[in-house]
Scaffold this motif. Structure first.
Motif, mmCIF file in Angstrom:
data_model
loop_
_atom_site.group_PDB
_atom_site.id
_atom_site.type_symbol
_atom_site.label_atom_id
_atom_site.label_comp_id
_atom_site.label_asym_id
_atom_site.label_seq_id
_atom_site.Cartn_x
_atom_site.Cartn_y
_atom_site.Cartn_z
ATOM 1 N N ILE A 244 1.141 -1.231 0.129
ATOM 2 C CA ILE A 244 -0.557 0.059 0.048
ATOM 3 C C ILE A 244 0.389 0.671 0.050
ATOM 4 C CG2 ILE A 244 -1.892 1.759 1.445
ATOM 5 C CD1 ILE A 244 -2.430 -1.427 0.204
ATOM 6 N N GLY A 245 2.156 1.088 1.078
ATOM 7 C CA GLY A 245 3.018 2.616 0.666
ATOM 8 C C GLY A 245 3.458 2.335 -0.981
ATOM 9 N N TRP A 246 3.563 1.989 -1.363
ATOM 10 C CA TRP A 246 4.336 2.271 -2.490
ATOM 11 C C TRP A 246 3.705 2.882 -4.170
ATOM 12 C CZ3 TRP A 246 9.000 3.363 -2.012
ATOM 13 C CH2 TRP A 246 10.164 2.459 -1.242
ATOM 14 N N ALA A 247 1.781 2.096 -3.421
ATOM 15 C CA ALA A 247 1.046 2.353 -4.481
ATOM 16 C C ALA A 247 0.826 4.612 -4.244
ATOM 17 C CB ALA A 247 0.070 1.943 -4.238
ATOM 18 N N PHE A 250 3.583 6.526 -5.588
ATOM 19 C CA PHE A 250 3.133 6.643 -6.603
ATOM 20 C C PHE A 250 2.329 7.488 -7.309
ATOM 21 C CE2 PHE A 250 -0.431 5.312 -9.881
ATOM 22 C CZ PHE A 250 -0.119 6.057 -11.519
ATOM 23 N N LEU A 251 0.734 7.567 -5.917
ATOM 24 C CA LEU A 251 -0.705 8.448 -6.455
ATOM 25 C C LEU A 251 0.265 10.055 -6.349
ATOM 26 C CD1 LEU A 251 -3.529 6.277 -5.488
ATOM 27 C CD2 LEU A 251 -2.674 7.038 -7.624
ATOM 28 N N ALA A 252 0.373 9.928 -4.568
ATOM 29 C CA ALA A 252 1.942 11.117 -4.935
ATOM 30 C C ALA A 252 2.254 12.073 -4.948
ATOM 31 C CB ALA A 252 1.629 11.105 -2.889
ATOM 32 N N SER A 253 2.995 11.307 -6.445
ATOM 33 C CA SER A 253 4.073 11.345 -6.831
ATOM 34 C C SER A 253 3.672 12.072 -8.685
ATOM 35 C CB SER A 253 4.921 9.912 -7.448
ATOM 36 O OG SER A 253 4.250 9.467 -8.891
#
Ligand code: NAI
Length: 274
Positions: A244-247, A250-253
């Protein structure tokens, strides 16, 4: 620069080369400030860890100081905490103001804090129902409004909600939780349509079954429920909090700069499993 549309042909022009963000930078959160509620443990902690690794300064919140202190020690010098109960909605504006005074503008808000309760619907009291909805939905709206008004003034921001499979299909004995997460899913669409034109993207992550204290309580002593969850998960296993952290990174980037109003399942296929 926005791509231009030729009004005579209706064709969208090729993007300028300067629109391309190099791989080295596109997932980076360097220089960004992220507020993550309930970041002292579970999924929130790993969202904080992944965001710190991506270069962000993170502020985690929670109700008890000791776990937050321990978490920040593990996360390193770019991690900070504020003791805060998201259900005290009148204090959320003050929380945002304090964080922005100390750490600078909040670029990323992750509404992660949440509670669950497993009870047959007929046994759920009004108090039970209100408590779950108050934490998982009402407080999420209040904190989002407090952050979004500042983000909109600045013309940029990314807001991430943590939804659930309970908003996608009928899981028995979680009526209040499912109602709260379905409300979050609806709110994402409305807020994305109101805010995205003003530089603020709003998205959700819908985790499948992830190894945390919450899922342990939901599954503990209920092998039938565990087996049912796994039967409809094509990958046949629970996810890890950093999935979930990496997703969330991604969404924040900038890699997700054209993604808004979406709900991203991170679930080993659970939402589409037969
Ligand atoms: P958890 O119980 O391990 O962590 C929840 C965090 O929220 C804790 O740090 C807790 O202290 C904090 N929190 C709870 N009430 C709070 C309040 N009033 N004010 C401030 N902080 C508060 O649970 P987990 O699994 O890490 O859940 C995180 C989010 O992910 C929740 O929104 C949950 O609904 C969602 N989720 C979890 C799934 C899973 O399989 N673990 C599946 C789908 C969604």
């Amino acid at each position: 620069m926005e791509p231009q549309t030729d009004t005579s042909t209706g064709q969208v022009a090729e993007p300028a080369l300067s629109d391309h963000i190099a791989f080295d930078h596109v997932f980076s959160l360097a220089g960004k400030v992220a507020l993550i509620t309930g970041g002292g443990s579970g999924i929130g902690f790993d969202i904080a860890r992944c965001m710190v690794e991506a270069g962000a300064t993170v502020i985690i919140t929670g109700r008890r100081e000791q776990p937050l202190q321990d978490a920040v020690e593990t996360l390193g010098e770019r991690a900070h905490y504020e003791v805060n109960d998201v259900t005290e909605r009148a204090r959320l504006g003050e929380l945002v103001a304090t964080i922005e005074q100390t750490h600078g503008p909040i670029d990323i808000l992750v509404n992660n804090a949440g509670i669950n309760m497993k009870k047959p619907a007929l046994e759920v009291t009004d108090e039970d129902f209100d408590r779950i909805v108050h934490t998982n939905l009402n407080s999420v709206f209040s904190l989002t409004r407090a952050c979004a008004s500042r983000m909109i003034e600045r013309g940029s921001g990314s807001i991430i909600m943590i939804s659930s499979m309970a908003a996608y299909y009928g899981i028995d004995r979680v009526a209040a939780y499912a109602a709260s997460k379905s409300g979050v899913e609806g709110m994402v669409k409305v807020l994305a349509s109101e805010f995205s034109g003003r530089g603020v993207r709003v998205n959700a992550i819908a985790p499948g079954f992830i190894e945390t204290a919450m899922s342990k309580t939901a599954m503990g002593g209920d092998p039938d429920r565990f087996a049912r969850a796994m039967r409809r998960t094509p990958m046949g296993k629970f996810g890890k909090p950093d999935d979930i952290g990496w997703a969330a990174v991604f969404l924040a980037s900038d890699a997700a700069r054209y993604v808004t109003g979406a709900s991203l399942p991170v679930d080993g296929g659970n939402s589409i499993g037969f």
